[in-house]
Write an enzyme that holds these catalytic residues in place. Structure first.
Site, PDB file in Angstrom:
ATOM      1  N   CYS A 118      26.145 -37.639 -30.332  1.00 52.50           N
ATOM      2  CA  CYS A 118      26.784 -38.628 -31.206  1.00 52.50           C
ATOM      3  C   CYS A 118      25.977 -38.891 -32.468  1.00 52.50           C
ATOM      4  O   CYS A 118      26.528 -39.235 -33.510  1.00 52.50           O
ATOM      5  CB  CYS A 118      27.056 -39.925 -30.449  1.00 52.50           C
ATOM      6  SG  CYS A 118      25.669 -40.478 -29.474  1.00 52.50           S
ATOM      7  N   ILE A 169       6.306  -8.149 -24.486  1.00 52.69           N
ATOM      8  CA  ILE A 169       5.495  -8.193 -23.277  1.00 52.69           C
ATOM      9  C   ILE A 169       6.357  -8.558 -22.064  1.00 52.69           C
ATOM     10  O   ILE A 169       5.964  -8.342 -20.915  1.00 52.69           O
ATOM     11  CB  ILE A 169       4.314  -9.195 -23.439  1.00 52.69           C
ATOM     12  CG1 ILE A 169       3.280  -9.047 -22.324  1.00 52.69           C
ATOM     13  CG2 ILE A 169       4.838 -10.631 -23.455  1.00 52.69           C
ATOM     14  CD1 ILE A 169       2.594  -7.696 -22.263  1.00 52.69           C
TER      15      ILE A 169
END
Lengths: 609, 348
Positions: A174, A97
């Site tokens: 981290c 679309i």
């Protein structure tokens, strides 16, 4: 007395048969919706879906059978519907679309648009197109036992983007690289590893230990020692993961032991001793040692699914070995410079992530997970059943009937002023310059007083004024936010690319420009809506600059839909939802409560008002 | 009822695992196995019946018997999606069979063209659950009585125009489990800092809690005494749909059919009259059901069938899989307002 055609009054029945509607999506909700529409008496329906049929769809997308696997959803849905209602006039598009072919004019063909989507990007896009075309939109979504329906009509209700939606959950680098504490961290790491080794390398998807982790907090005295240590691994770190892997011929054992993985990098992590003062330290694995272990703890097959078995470390080490070899051959087959794309339905890719994630979980002393569970998390799978979709699709049609009668106050929506005004049909973004946009368009068309333009953290210099909007990554469907601090006024502008403007006309405004726009909504803990996000974990692309004077910020750009199957995801994995009883109040609704994990807010998701 | 799972059904095939993947991830493998071992009787194959059939077949029950003695008419063909266009004159259940079976070849779908009234008691005993649509009140009360004693789950449901309802009787002692999040115990060491992570607790762990709940019979549910003070005071909170159901059941008994669009004028009159009679007998005012109700009770609205069929289907799945709290004991849906209500009628 009224005349009836079946259960409907004649006038309603007549207006339905002449009405044209668009259904965006032919999946779980879409199949049920198409069925309901034709049985109710809608005759002219267009349906669009870019996806093909998968066997996992068959438990609910009832217009499809096993023999249709691999075919276009929109196309097969149309054919199945015609079998029980041959007089229906259905057009099917096997397409996205978001394809610019489906422009504002296309949307204007319809009296009503109904979304049956599973991702935010497409929902945002359809929302803007419907606002631009001024066509009512019925938005909906389901996940497990939950679902919801909302009517969106320009000028009458909020639009889909008025309320900020929760963004995809991301994890700090981290955590992924140094201190994972939950299985999901290991799974994300494993997916990154896949990309680093076999796919498109991404700087945001590092897998090696993160020396910049603030927690590591090395003091200067140690710095020298670190330097020596890293020289040893230094070679490896300077070479990209993929290059290194290639240099060893993707030897699974070397991979296992050496880089990025379960031995050497873990040993390196161990030297970052501050991380482990209050956490259990990771335990490195060695290939040879593992294979000397007792042939293990493999559970008996039992009564579970094969995929639900949790293997032992040996089992996952072997799985790792096998999957690396298979992926290696896949790469070789594809030829020079080839890259693989991770897909949960590609068995070796899924095996690799299962194995790598579990080995890492073992290193970090977590209970390991079955392939079944890993697939849920890695693949962002949203459980889905037929009945929820059936109920929601029924409600959509009931709302559709009210909408066509213009009974918006009967519709279940929140009536607030909408967030956006539309500068639609702006000319070729490749031609429209920033200067024209800011000065001619914003200032003249909208009461924005002295716009200066800021794009992504940097105020532009005059030299940028002649840059084209497209140079800043602005394209069809982009949304810009213009703040006028002199007036305390914020404007959200949706840009729509068009090649059909008249000569010498650089842009066109669609929609009424207001005197005063609503102030931009402060991102709050908005209602959590089960819209089902297909978007996989990626860093957010929006850039919010510190504002000065009047700024034009890029608020979001539509992400490309990812290629593989349309599986939806919510923020985090493995939520189970309950179906609770409704109240018995007068205007009562069927409420479904979301059972949240302890950290989150407890919020009602209201299916009906 | 399935208390133990038959031996040969213990292993889920690869094919089933692939097809049922998305629902196994929701309600779990045990629940899926119980479904796989269940036999269900579905009476009435109009709009609502077709929806329930679809939902049960997709869910993967062992067997589903479609029972209907009526013939396909233009109206019934328009109302549901299983009947082919050229099936006028055929038996409704028979005409629905092929498409129903194609929804999921792993389910045994059977057809029975007899009238349900003609079935002897023991016919019902072969099933784990029965679902009755388009049945008379007397039939429903009879079947409910003989099934409840044998722990066969009983469901009733209908759609009248924009309105629909569902009733369930899961017996005196229905056992089920609910999945609850596991309570994460606090850490034992007093000195742990905020970053202490054992690394072993999986925050996503849940635990299954066993529960038992009891249901009353349909007879009790429909024969509430509204003349006593307690009942009167609860009237305000009572959904009008409950009374609408009583009126429509009486219409069905008296006329042998439901209100039809073809005889709109005549049926509307009759409806209003029956409403007056029924409410008067209960000692209640006709105002409980305003005249406006009439024109919205004809035929079956497809979206209302979808909603009620979805809820009913899911209640059947819950009862058969013995997982998750069931609705107790009525669900009413008003398609005009878009509101659904769960309520309890009968002795507590």
């Amino acid at each position: 007395m009224a005349q009836l055609v079946g259960p409907l009054r004649k006038e309603l029945a007549d207006s339905l048969s002449s009405c044209r509607v668009l259904v965006v999506g032919a999946g779980g909700i879409g199949c049920e919706l198409l069925k309901n529409l034709v049985l109710t008496g809608f005759k002219n329906i267009e349906v669009i879906d870019l996806d093909t049929i998968d066997v996992s769809n068959l438990n609910r997308q009832f217009l499809f059978q096993k023999k249709h696997v691999g075919k276009s959803k929109a196309q097969v849905a149309k054919e199945s519907v015609l079998r029980f209602c041959p007089s229906a006039n259905i057009t099917a598009y096997h397409d996205s679309i978001m394809n610019p072919d489906y422009n504002v004019e296309f949307f204007r063909n319809f009296q009503l648009v109904m979304n049956a989507l599973d991702n935010r990007a497409a929902r945002n896009h359809v929302n803007r197109m419907c606002l631009a075309a001024d066509i009512p939109l019925i938005e909906s979504g389901t996940a497990g036992y939950l679902g919801q329906v909302t009517v969106i009509k320009k000028g009458q209700t909020e639009c889909y983007e008025c309320q900020p939606k929760p963004t995809q959950k991301t994890f700090p680098g981290c955590t992924i690289r140094n201190t994972p504490s939950e299985p999901i961290h290991c799974i994300v790491w494993a997916k990154y590893l896949f990309n680093q080794l076999f796919g498109e390398e991404d700087a945001d998807q590092e897998v090696s230990p993160d020396t910049a982790d603030p927690e590591v907090a090395w003091n200067p005295a140690d710095a020298a020692a670190r330097a020596t240590a890293s020289n040893k691994d230094g070679d490896i770190k300077r070479v990209s993961t993929k290059e290194w892997a290639r240099s060893t011929g993707y030897d699974p054992v070397k991979l296992f032991n050496k880089v990025q993985l379960f031995k050497d990098d873990i040993m390196y992590l161990l030297t970052m001793d501050k991380l482990w003062k209050k956490r259990k330290a990771p335990l490195p694995l060695d290939w040879t040692e593992i294979h000397q272990l007792e042939s293990s703890q493999e559970e008996a097959f039992g009564t579970g699914l094969k995929d639900q078995q949790v293997l032992g470390v040996q089992g996952y080490a072997q799985l790792f070995h096998r999957s690396v070899e298979t992926l290696r051959s896949q790469l070789i087959e594809k030829g020079e410079g080839a890259e693989l794309v991770w897909d949960k339905d590609d068995p070796p890719a899924m095996d690799f992530v299962t194995a790598a994630a579990n080995l890492r979980m073992n290193v970090f002393s977590m209970n390991m997970k079955s392939r079944f569970d890993v697939k849920s998390m890695a693949g962002n799978i949203i459980p889905a059943i037929a009945t929820t979709n059936a109920v929601i699709a029924g409600l959509i049609v009931l709302e559709a009937l009210k909408t066509l009668n213009s009974d918006f106050d009967q519709c279940r929506t929140v009536n607030l002023q909408c967030c956006s005004f539309h500068v639609g049909v702006i000319g070729l973004v490749q031609i429209l310059t920033l200067a024209v946009f800011a000065f001619d368009c914003l200032r003249n068309v909208f009461p924005v007083i002295g716009p200066s333009v800021q794009v992504s953290m940097k105020t532009t210099s005059v030299s940028n004024n002649n840059k084209f909007l497209s140079d800043f990554g602005i394209r069809n469907g982009s949304r810009l936010q213009a703040d006028d601090f002199l007036q305390d006024y914020t404007l959200l502008v949706n840009l729509i690319h068009s090649e059909e403007l008249e000569k010498d006309v650089e842009f066109e405004v669609v929609g009424d420009a207001p005197d005063k726009a609503p102030v931009s909504s402060v991102p709050e803990e908005g209602k959590n809506i089960a819209n089902g996000n297909k978007d996989s974990a990626q860093p957010s692309t929006s850039s919010k600059a510190a504002a000065e004077d009047d700024d034009v910020l890029i608020v979001d750009s539509d992400e490309e839909p990812s290629s593989s199957t349309m599986e939806t995801s919510l923020e985090s994995s493995n939520r189970k939802r309950k179906h609770h009883d409704a109240d018995t109040d007068d205007a009562a609704s069927k409420r479904k409560r979301l059972d949240q994990q302890p950290a989150d807010d407890d919020e009602d998701i209201i299916a009906l008002d | 009822m399935i208390d133990t799972i038959e031996k040969e059904d213990n292993i889920i095939s690869e094919e089933e695992a692939a097809q049922y993947d998305r629902q196994i991830r929701l309600w779990g493998l045990d629940a899926q196995k119980r479904l796989r071992g269940s036999r269900v009787l579905l009476v009435g194959l109009r709009g609502l019946g077709a929806e329930v059939a679809k939902n049960l077949i997709l869910a993967g029950v062992k067997g589903l018997t479609l029972l209907d003695h009526e013939q396909v008419t233009e109206e019934s063909r328009r109302a549901q999606f299983l009947i082919p266009v050229d099936a006028d004159g055929q038996n409704q259940a028979q005409a629905s069979l092929e498409r129903a079976q194609l929804l999921n070849p792993m389910v045994e779908v059977k057809v029975d063209t007899d009238a349900v009234e003609s079935k002897p008691d023991d016919f019902f005993f072969q099933f784990d659950a029965v679902c009755l649509t388009r049945c008379s009140k007397d039939l429903m009360v009879r079947v409910d009585q003989l099934c409840a004693s044998r722990n066969i789950k009983v469901f009733c449901g209908d759609v009248y125009g924009y309105h629909g309802y569902m009733f369930s009787d899961l017996g005196q002692e229905h056992h089920y489990v609910e999945e609850k999040p596991k309570v994460v115990k606090g850490s034992n060491e007093a000195n742990d800092g905020p970053e202490a992570k054992k690394g072993k607790v999986d925050p996503n762990e849940t635990t299954m809690v066993k529960k038992t709940i009891s249901f009353c019979s349909l007879k009790e549910a429909l024969e509430v005494d509204w003349t006593n003070e307690k009942a009167k005071s609860s009237l305000k909170r009572t959904p009008a749909d409950y009374f609408l159901l009583q009126v429509l059941l009486k219409f069905r008994t008296d006329k042998g059919r439901d209100p039809q669009p073809d005889s709109f004028a005549e049926d509307s009159q009759l409806f209003l009259q029956i409403r007056d009679d029924v409410l008067e007998t209960m000692g209640l005012s006709s105002e409980l059901l305003p005249n406006t109700f009439v024109s919205y009770c004809f035929s079956e609205m497809a979206p209302v069938c979808a909603v009620v069929g979805g809820v009913l289907g899911q209640e059947l799945v819950k009862a058969l899989s013995q997982r998750d709290a069931p609705h107790r004991n009525f669900f009413f849906f008003d398609g005009l307002k878009g509101s659904g209500v769960v309520d309890y009628f009968g002795s507590k």
